[in-house]
Design a protein around this motif. Structure first.
Motif, short mmCIF file in Angstrom:
data_model
loop_
_atom_site.label_atom_id
_atom_site.label_comp_id
_atom_site.label_asym_id
_atom_site.label_seq_id
_atom_site.Cartn_x
_atom_site.Cartn_y
_atom_site.Cartn_z
N THR A 106 43.91 43.92 32.16
CA THR A 106 42.59 43.82 31.52
C THR A 106 41.57 43.20 32.47
N TYR A 114 40.81 45.83 34.98
CA TYR A 114 39.94 46.82 34.34
C TYR A 114 38.48 46.36 34.40
N GLN A 115 38.25 45.08 34.09
CA GLN A 115 36.89 44.54 34.14
C GLN A 115 36.31 44.63 35.55
N ILE A 139 37.16 46.71 37.94
CA ILE A 139 36.90 48.12 38.28
C ILE A 139 35.66 48.60 37.56
N ASP A 140 35.51 48.21 36.30
CA ASP A 140 34.33 48.62 35.53
C ASP A 140 33.05 48.06 36.16
N ASP A 141 33.14 46.85 36.71
CA ASP A 141 31.99 46.25 37.40
C ASP A 141 31.84 46.75 38.83
N GLU A 142 32.81 47.55 39.28
CA GLU A 142 32.86 48.10 40.63
C GLU A 142 32.91 46.99 41.69
N TRP A 181 35.70 54.97 41.12
CA TRP A 181 35.78 54.06 40.00
C TRP A 181 36.18 54.73 38.70
N LYS A 182 35.62 55.92 38.42
CA LYS A 182 35.93 56.59 37.15
C LYS A 182 37.42 56.95 37.07
N ILE A 220 39.54 53.70 36.77
CA ILE A 220 39.50 53.07 35.44
C ILE A 220 40.34 53.85 34.44
N SER A 221 40.39 55.17 34.61
CA SER A 221 41.23 55.96 33.69
C SER A 221 42.71 55.66 33.92
N GLU A 255 43.37 52.37 32.25
CA GLU A 255 43.43 52.55 30.79
C GLU A 255 44.80 53.05 30.36
#
Length: 125
Positions: free
Chosen positions: A38, A41-42, A44-47, A96-97, A100-101, A104
């Protein structure tokens, strides 16, 4: 006859204690991994994630999987290994996309794999 009944009770107790231990141990390992994923994930989401962040998660996983080999199928372990390796490459390439997948899916695996060890009708039948 008394020895037989005592033997059955002792074996039943060992099975119950063993299954409770297995359930708690597997859940704890995957809960810990879920928390680490998790955080990743954060990032990666923030790059802001780096390949070293994924390697840290991989190292954490390698430590856990040494003892999990006893409890869970090797295919599940291999699947997590694969997703983590792919994530490292995607983060390195700053895709990044896709990264993140992958994370997930890993988070979902950490939630679903322990469910296969719970005492439920789906697992008994």
């Amino acid at each position: 006859m008394v020895k037989t009944i005592i033997s059955i009770l002792v074996v039943s107790c060992l099975l119950i204690v063993g299954s409770i231990y297995e359930h708690n141990f597997v859940n704890k390992q995957f809960d810990d991994l879920n928390k680490v994923l998790t955080v990743l994930y954060q990032k990666i989401d923030d790059e802001t994630a780096t390949q070293d962040d994924v390697y840290a998660v991989q190292k954490n996983w390698l430590n856990k999987k040494k003892s999990l080999h006893v409890f869970i199928p090797h295919n599940d372990i291999k699947e997590i290994d694969l997703w983590l390796s792919e994530s490292a490459t995607l983060v390195r390439d700053k895709e990044w996309k896709d990264a993140i997948s992958k994370i997930e899916v890993l988070i979902e695996l950490t939630e679903q794999i322990p469910k296969t060890f719970t005492l439920s009708w789906e697992n008994v039948l």
